[in-house]
Design an enzyme around this catalytic site. Structure first.
Site, PDB file in Angstrom:
ATOM      1  CB  SER A 193      70.028 -68.668  17.247  1.00  0.00           C
ATOM      2  OG  SER A 193      69.608 -67.688  16.323  1.00  0.00           O
ATOM      3  N   GLY A 250      60.483 -68.561  16.808  1.00  0.00           N
ATOM      4  CA  GLY A 250      59.024 -68.481  16.683  1.00  0.00           C
ATOM      5  C   GLY A 250      58.490 -67.077  16.628  1.00  0.00           C
ATOM      6  CB  ALA A 251      59.858 -63.856  17.025  1.00  0.00           C
ATOM      7  N   GLY A 252      58.896 -65.081  13.841  1.00  0.00           N
ATOM      8  CA  GLY A 252      58.737 -64.628  12.460  1.00  0.00           C
ATOM      9  C   GLY A 252      60.022 -64.085  11.877  1.00  0.00           C
ATOM     10  CG  LEU A 253      62.829 -61.999  13.764  1.00  0.00           C
ATOM     11  CD1 LEU A 253      63.687 -61.638  14.957  1.00  0.00           C
ATOM     12  CD2 LEU A 253      62.929 -60.911  12.699  1.00  0.00           C
ATOM     13  N   GLY A 254      62.615 -65.970  10.972  1.00  0.00           N
ATOM     14  CA  GLY A 254      63.312 -66.948  10.149  1.00  0.00           C
ATOM     15  C   GLY A 254      64.353 -67.736  10.907  1.00  0.00           C
ATOM     16  CB  SER A 255      64.784 -68.650  14.478  1.00  0.00           C
ATOM     17  OG  SER A 255      63.476 -69.136  14.677  1.00  0.00           O
ATOM     18  CB  SER A 256      62.705 -72.579  11.335  1.00  0.00           C
ATOM     19  OG  SER A 256      62.066 -71.924  10.265  1.00  0.00           O
ATOM     20  CD  GLU A 313      62.501 -72.643   6.831  1.00  0.00           C
ATOM     21  OE1 GLU A 313      62.661 -73.132   7.956  1.00  0.00           O
ATOM     22  OE2 GLU A 313      61.994 -71.529   6.624  1.00  0.00           O
ATOM     23  CG  ASP A 323      61.925 -67.093   5.831  1.00  0.00           C
ATOM     24  OD1 ASP A 323      61.662 -66.046   5.215  1.00  0.00           O
ATOM     25  OD2 ASP A 323      61.358 -67.420   6.889  1.00  0.00           O
TER      26      ASP A 323
END
Lengths: 394, 394
Positions: free
Chosen positions: B147, B152-158, B204, B215
């Site tokens: 990626s 873990g930065a709030g960008l919706g990586s999960s 999620e 997300d």
């Protein structure tokens, strides 16, 4: 002349610790345009004093205002001639001058019509209007006004000036009358504070157009004043230690007012709830100040200060959402926050002044470091107290 | 295995350009506590892509996630034994695993119960839950996910991870079935996007507890998504150029949520109108994005961008009034403003990420200077586009 014992009259500066001279100024100056309505506010007096020294006698009327570089004297006979031309206004009943009379005074002083010559012109015009209206006839005197307040920074220096002038001229008009034998909150040094504040308001109208009346009230009564629906009433608020910070960025209240008005027209559904939030915040600040006054223990005081500091933070953010903050103010807030302190803008915003509201036991080192860092970045800083006495006589 | 032609599945990151993953995240994660209600929001996909490469075959199940330092392989017979122990879940009807089954998977992976071993543990658990539930029986394969998104930065990586996994596993489950002959917005590469998004939502739930669904929707559909009253619907919004800025300050969403909730309980009469203002602002932002889409001339586009930038500024200030900004975010806003640009926080705030929203003809020098200054101050900056495509196959 028995008034020589009145050597100095001190007027205090108004100041808004939590709510909003910012918001207030915007509201008030814009009242005519109906863009931003007057809501409510609180003001605190600031312990940076303006001092008037009155010396009756001599053959001239002399005004000495070193801060705005005025040192001017008029032969008494010239003033008397003006007084005759105006129809002997003060002789009648201490009534304010009419528009036509003000125009004649402007001519006498050689001031342009609009604007009447900047801060210097306004200071001269205010003085003459009060002198001619309050005194029953022209008397020779020297009035010297000095101030610890920066002028034109939104700290109410004009109101402090007007309160001092009004008190001195009312005293001069009453020469010989004994001080009131029953002291009361409404009477100081034999003068009705209400009358002093009322005349100062007239003077403020010349300088500001549509003043709210809060500045002259705070300068007169001192302490804290609550302003709601056009009425000022004194508050039992405790003194607050603050760092008062001058960004040295010139502000244009007029442009700010126009910008907030435009944003309000453009985004009413966003701006109106923000104004509601600010009203609620002002109400809560009043409550918090009252809790601070009645706090029985240091712990209760600390709790009230914590609540106050939260309100300061929120207030600053809400003012920023209206667009009245400025990079220099945001930097100030950032420096304060870096030292664990809480700052907000005051006055109209967009530059001008801000303040850091300290707590009961804010660590002196944090205050010193914050102040040092601000000064190193070019800010001008005074450590002072809000909620000082109003008009006093010496 | 005929699925070798599906080499890569790309999922896009969700992102909120004007309103508030910040606000949204706070709302959603706190829904149970009833402190902050879910209101509405918009999300834009971000053109920083997550790529899954699926290689069916071999004798093992292998998962390779270099970003979270996972490179793990399980002999297929071990996976088959687990599958038997769980009661052959995927064989039935692609149903989600039960709580008890999830506990067995956790045991198999040697993960602690709660929290299940940080981002690595969550990534493993999500993968196995989807693998066991979606596939009709265990099949050997290697899945490698890389990626461009920071985790873990709030960008919706999960969510991007979950969308890629769901799509790959659904494809693996359907091996042999021909791609749908009637392409539609709801179908991509033979897969129902609704089904992909639905499975990603399940994943999620493992990572976030109570995700909003925005997300996974954005990662699946791309472009912009409007989220209101629990429903996501795609929006016809134009791509937006942004600088995405990582403050590198770790955020604690949980602590922020608690702080906002506490402020809301303490000062409801202040916070509720602010939330109203933010709702109105979100609505207005939708309108502005639609104006931007339909702008016929560069001048109309510039007007829409100016409106959008004002909303960005106000949004940031209102978020700050809720207490979710941070010194690092305020500095970012200050640097942007110094270059005439407009920035706001994104994600939960309190550190994490912010973004600078550019305009149609923002001067490249201003963007470069702003970026340079931010990088010199230690920020991590990507220049990218919001509103990129969602799930794509190569």
């Amino acid at each position: 002349m028995k008034t020589t014992w009145i050597r100095e009259i001190k007027g205090n500066s108004p100041f808004s610790p939590v709510h909003f001279l910012a918001f207030l100024s915007l509201s008030v100056t814009n009242r005519c345009a109906g863009l931003v309505g007057v809501r409510e506010a609180q003001g605190h007096s600031l312990d940076l004093r303006t001092t008037l020294t009155l010396t009756p006698g001599g053959a001239r009327l002399e005004l000495d205002l070193p801060e705005v570089e005025i040192q001017q004297a008029w032969p008494l006979q010239d003033v008397e001639a003006l007084w005759e031309r105006l129809g002997r206004p003060g002789e009648k009943c201490a009534a304010p001058l009419t528009e036509a009379q003000v125009a004649q005074v402007r001519d006498f002083l050689g001031l342009p019509e609009d604007p009447p010559g900047g801060p210097r012109g306004l200071a001269l015009l205010s003085f003459f209007q009060l002198y001619l209206a309050i005194l029953p006839r022209p008397v020779p005197a020297t009035l010297r006004v000095t101030s610890q307040l920066p002028t034109g920074a939104g700290l109410g220096s004009s109101a402090a000036y007007a309160v001092c002038l009004s008190a001195a001229l009312l005293r001069l008009a009453e020469r010989g009358s004994a001080p009131d034998s029953v002291p009361s909150a409404e009477v100081s040094g034999g003068l009705s504070l209400k009358e002093v504040s009322g005349w100062a308001f007239r003077s403020e109208q010349i300088v500001h157009g549509t003043p709210s009346g809060i500045d002259n009230s705070i300068c007169t009564y001192g302490g804290a004043v609550s302003f709601k629906a056009g009425c000022c009433s004194p508050l039992g608020a405790p003194p607050l230690r603050v760092l008062l910070v001058n960004t040295r960025v010139p502000r244009s209240t007029k442009a700010l007012v126009a910008a907030v008005g435009a944003r309000r027209s453009r985004l009413p559904e966003v701006v109106e709830p923000v104004l509601d939030a600010m009203d609620a915040l002002a109400e809560r600040a009043l409550q918090t100040l009252s809790e601070l006054s009645s706090a029985a223990s240091p712990q209760q005081q600390d709790e009230a200060y914590a609540a106050l500091h939260e309100l300061v933070d929120i207030n600053q953010a809400l003012l920023a959402s209206l667009g009245v903050s400025h990079a220099s103010l945001e930097r100030l807030v950032g420096v304060a926050a870096a030292h664990g302190l809480h700052a907000k803008l005051t006055g109209a915003g967009g530059g001008g002044l801000g303040m850091v509201v300290l707590g009961r036991d804010t660590a002196p080192e944090a205050v010193d470091k914050c102040r040092g860092e601000l000064e190193a970045q070019g800010y001008q800083v005074w450590q002072t107290t809000l909620g000082a006495p109003g008009l006093t006589f010496h």
